[in-house]
Structure formats: C-alpha cells, structure tokens
Write an enzyme that holds these catalytic residues in place. Structure first.
Site, PDB file in Angstrom:
ATOM      1  CG  ASP A  82      74.418  20.955 -44.409  1.00 43.02           C
ATOM      2  OD1 ASP A  82      74.973  20.071 -45.044  1.00 43.02           O
ATOM      3  OD2 ASP A  82      75.004  21.830 -43.751  1.00 43.02           O
ATOM      4  CG  HIS A  85      90.102  20.986 -40.199  1.00 42.62           C
ATOM      5  ND1 HIS A  85      89.351  21.890 -40.922  1.00 42.62           N
ATOM      6  CD2 HIS A  85      89.353  19.860 -40.144  1.00 42.62           C
ATOM      7  CE1 HIS A  85      88.219  21.332 -41.292  1.00 42.62           C
ATOM      8  NE2 HIS A  85      88.185  20.097 -40.820  1.00 42.62           N
ATOM      9  CG  HIS A 141      77.709  22.610 -45.872  1.00 41.91           C
ATOM     10  ND1 HIS A 141      77.771  21.967 -44.666  1.00 41.91           N
ATOM     11  CD2 HIS A 141      78.987  22.788 -46.280  1.00 41.91           C
ATOM     12  CE1 HIS A 141      79.054  21.767 -44.357  1.00 41.91           C
ATOM     13  NE2 HIS A 141      79.808  22.268 -45.305  1.00 41.91           N
ATOM     14  CD  GLU A 200      86.697  21.182 -38.168  1.00 40.39           C
ATOM     15  OE1 GLU A 200      85.980  21.941 -38.854  1.00 40.39           O
ATOM     16  OE2 GLU A 200      86.644  19.944 -38.247  1.00 40.39           O
ATOM     17  CG  ASP A 230      84.597  16.418 -37.797  1.00 40.89           C
ATOM     18  OD1 ASP A 230      85.548  17.187 -37.595  1.00 40.89           O
ATOM     19  OD2 ASP A 230      84.084  16.249 -38.920  1.00 40.89           O
ATOM     20  CG  ASP A 259      84.121  24.890 -37.813  1.00 42.92           C
ATOM     21  OD1 ASP A 259      83.409  25.872 -37.516  1.00 42.92           O
ATOM     22  OD2 ASP A 259      84.051  24.309 -38.917  1.00 42.92           O
TER      23      ASP A 259
HETATM   24  C1  XUL Z   1      85.063  19.447 -42.962  1.00 38.98           C
HETATM   25  C2  XUL Z   1      84.585  20.666 -42.307  1.00 38.98           C
HETATM   26  C3  XUL Z   1      83.427  21.330 -42.933  1.00 38.98           C
HETATM   27  C4  XUL Z   1      83.458  22.814 -42.888  1.00 38.98           C
HETATM   28  C5  XUL Z   1      82.339  23.479 -43.631  1.00 38.98           C
HETATM   29  O1  XUL Z   1      86.147  18.841 -42.368  1.00 38.98           O
HETATM   30  O2  XUL Z   1      85.095  21.067 -41.274  1.00 38.98           O
HETATM   31  O3  XUL Z   1      82.286  20.837 -42.343  1.00 38.98           O
HETATM   32  O4  XUL Z   1      83.419  23.272 -41.573  1.00 38.98           O
HETATM   33  O5  XUL Z   1      82.292  23.126 -44.960  1.00 38.98           O
HETATM   34 CO    CO Z   2      84.672  22.683 -40.046  1.00 43.73          CO
END
Ligand code: XUL
Ligand code: CO
Length: 436
Positions: free
Chosen positions: A104, A271, A101, A268, A309, A296
C-alpha cells in the site's frame, strides 16, 4: 499543498444537537467514560489500503474514485503524495493510529531488490511523519495476495520458491513495522486456502503456513520486535476456502501448531458475516480463549454476498462489539481499525471524512450504550441466575469431573423431572433496546 482543503481539522466534537456533517456528535476524544478517555477505549485506526488506495472498482466496473494524490505518473512520486495525503487526513480527523500493507505504502519494483528499496524509502518518510504528528502504527502486514506469483497462495503455495518470496516479503514488512514502532503485525491469509481440493495437498499446505508463522516469530525475536502478532480469520474470498476460516478454526490451527501463545486474533465484522457467524460470536470465541487482540471495524451488506467492507453505522452492532471489548478489560495493543471503504458513488475525498466520522460516532455510541448496560447490571444478573444451579454441589462436581453417569441417574431418581425456565430472549432484546 493540501489534499483536503475543505476541512480545517481537527474535526471538533459538537454534541448530539449539532447539524455540522464535519463534526463529531458523540465521539469526544478526551471525555472519560467508565474511567477511561474515549480515545483510549476506542483506539481508532485508519487503514491505508481502502482509505487511500481503493479506487472504487468492483467486479463489474472500473474505478470511480477521484484521488488527487494518485495523479503523478511516477509510482514512487504517487507513493510520496499518498503518504502526504494520509498524514494530513490522520491529523485532520484526529486519529492516533494507522495500519498498512507493504505494497500500500510503496510500489512493487521491477525486481525484489527494487521493491525493498522502494519500501525502505517510504518507511524513512513515514518515520519522520510519525515523529512530527505523534501518529502511531497499530500494525503492519505484507500483501501476499495481489501479485500474480501468489495466485496459488503465498505460504501455502505448491512451489517453495513462492514460499521463499513470501517469507522474504514478511521479513521486510516485519522490519518496516518494527522500525515504525508498530504495536502489532498481522497475517491475513488472502490466498492461503484452495480453489479446489482436486489439486490441493491440504495437509501439507497447513504445515507450510504454520512454518511461515514460526519463522516470523523467530525473526521478530531476532530483531527485537515485541509487538503482538495477529491472525485475521476469513472463510473465503478470494479462495473458495481459507484455512483461517473463523475464530474457532484459527484457534485450533494455532493450538495444533504450537503457536497459541504467540498470536491473538484480529477479528473483522464482514469476515464473521461471510463465515455465517455474528461478530458477537467471533468476539466471544476469541475472548474466552484470551485471544481477542484487535478489530477490523467494518460491516457487510445484508443483501450482497461478498466482502463489501462498508463503514460501520449500526449502533446495535457497535454496542455488541463494545460489550465484548469492555468485558475483556479493554483493548491493549489492538484498536478499532476501519478496514472499510466508501461506496464507489462516494467518489470525492470529502466522503472519506463523512465515512470515518460516522464510524467513529457509531462506536462512541456503542461504547456509551455498552457501559450503561453493564452499569445497569440486569443483563449480567439474568445470565448469572440462569446458570445458578451449577453453583450448587451437584453441578460443581460435574464441572470438576467428579460425577459419573450412574450418579447422574441416581440424581434423576431423587429429584424427578426438572422445571423448565424461559430463556426470555425477547425480554432481553427489549432490555438492550432500552439503552439504544
Ligand atoms: C481482507 C482484509 C485485509 C486484512 C489485511 O478481507 O480484511 O485487508 O485486514 O490484510
Ligand atoms: Co481486515
């Protein structure tokens, strides 16, 4: 100066009998599997935000992680030190891609212009480091969720001035991504949802979000950015409900606002879990829509209900993921991005190596297992046979819209009661386990 003096690098492949915790047991970058090198199949990516910026804080306690690159008092010096640490890490681990990002890599300044200056200065340095190491940018993105101005959303904010700020940030992050040769640009709707519907004009907020995406596509065309746009589904957290809830909701959103040909999905695992789906489900939905772009690669916790995560270690999971990736013909612009953080008790920099090595080995095993299951062919054959009836004239006519309810009734009269067939779930689960 070295930030990881204990690691010589690059991490070697030593095979499954090795007891060296700083060696790969299964990931052998150049080894060919099903006609392609493992590194080309897996396209591992280190994410900047968790790996270098996460400090271990959780909702109940302060940061615990000790990061020698975060000690300088000047934020720009910290950013430079962190960039040094990051590229040392990429090279020593032996990965070819990174993702970030804007906030970051460079700190937000006192005002907008200062923020732009900070970002440009770090992008200059990153460009040189990419050139020197050959490491590539998988995707860039803008952090539109941390700053207090985004408390009520970025693109979906009730205040157009906030929308403008977010749009300006997207412009800068897109340009930074373009300068660094990024293969993609991601939108994750961190606060693009609502905490309560009592104060929310949901209809307009979704339109605002669509406009932001259209403006980004337009700007990409203007500056010549040809990378892939991604949208990353997540159902909740930080908001109660996020508009990019899951793969199906994202696809519907993209279709509704005429963006389907411009975006793919970045899926992800954690998620998917929060959405109440398996990762396999999310991948399957995206693949069928020809919209599976990138992954992800992390995992959640079975017992904790938030986005933990964690690094992926479950071979069953990595096998399922690689089955879908192979089925769609492999990743092209996308990769396996370790959007994962070490636990707050794993507070030493060396733990970052153990975490990534473990994740990479888990995916290497998943890849090899998936290839074997596909080569074996029994699973695919079972599914094909299960639907075999649909290949005959009656089924084909139904599928192509050439049968009426009356004709179905007539079919029943002629064929009588259908014979039930077992779904053989346990048989198939055993079959998968044969290969794990
Ligand atoms: C948050 C997430 C983020 C995105 C990028 O849950 O996964 O880090 O991957 O903004
Ligand atoms: Co993510």
């Amino acid at each position: 100066m070295s930030y990881f003096p204990e690691v010589q690098g690059p991490i070697p492949f030593e095979g499954s009998s090795s007891k060296n915790p700083l060696a790969f047991k299964h990931y052998n970058a150049k080894e060919k599997v099903a006609g392609k090198s493992m590194e080309d199949h897996l396209r591992f990516t280190v994410c900047y935000w968790h790996t270098f910026k996460a400090n271990g804080q959780d909702p109940f306690g302060a940061g615990t992680l000790i990061r020698p690159w975060e000690t300088a008092s000047d934020p720009m010096q910290r950013a430079k030190d962190t960039l040094d640490a990051a590229f040392e890490f990429f090279e020593k681990l032996g990965v070819r891609f990174w993702a970030f990002h804007d906030r970051d890599i460079a700190p937000e300044g006192e005002n907008y212009d200062q923020s732009v200056k900070n970002l440009t200065a770090i992008v200059d340095l990153a460009e040189a480091k990419q050139k020197a190491t050959g490491v590539q940018l998988l995707w860039g993105t803008a952090n539109l969720f941390s700053h207090p101005r985004y408390q009520a959303g970025a693109a979906t904010n009730p205040d157009p001035d906030v929308f403008a700020h977010a749009a300006a940030q997207v412009k800068d992050a897109l340009e930074a991504t373009h300068r660094l040769g990024g293969l993609g640009y991601t939108f994750w709707g961190g606060r693009e949802g609502y905490d309560t519907l009592w104060n929310t004009n949901m209809k307009q907020e979704r339109e605002q979000l669509a406009m932001m995406l259209h403006m980004a596509v337009l700007h990409a065309r203007k500056i010549g950015f040809q990378g892939q746009f991604y949208i990353e589904p997540k159902p909740k957290e930080p908001t109660t409900h996020q508009y990019d809830s899951d793969a199906a909701a994202c696809l519907n959103f993209l279709r509704e606002f005429n963006l389907l040909d411009k975006f793919k999905l970045n899926l992800e695992t954690n998620h998917a879990t929060l959405a109440g789906h398996t990762m396999l489900h999310e991948l399957r939905v995206a693949r069928h829509a020809d919209a599976l772009g990138s992954i992800d690669a992390n995992t959640g916790d079975e017992l904790i209900g938030w986005d933990t995560d964690q690094f992926p270690t479950n071979i069953y999971l990595t096998t399922a993921i690689m089955m879908e990736v192979l089925e769609m013909g492999g990743l092209t612009t996308g990769g396996l991005n370790f959007d994962a953080k070490v636990r707050r008790q794993s507070h030493e920099p060396i733990d970052l190596f153990y975490a990534h090595i473990g994740g990479m080995d888990a995916f290497a095993r998943g890849l090899k297992t998936a290839v074997k299951i596909r080569e074996d062919g029994r699973l695919a054959q079972f599914v094909a046979e299960r639907y075999e009836g649909w290949t005959h004239p009656f089924g084909q006519k139904v599928l192509t819209g050439h049968r009426t309810l009356e004709e179905c009734e007539d079919h029943v009269r002629r064929h009588g009661e259908p014979t039930r067939k077992s779904g053989r779930q346990e048989f198939l689960e055993n079959l998968i386990n044969e290969f794990i």
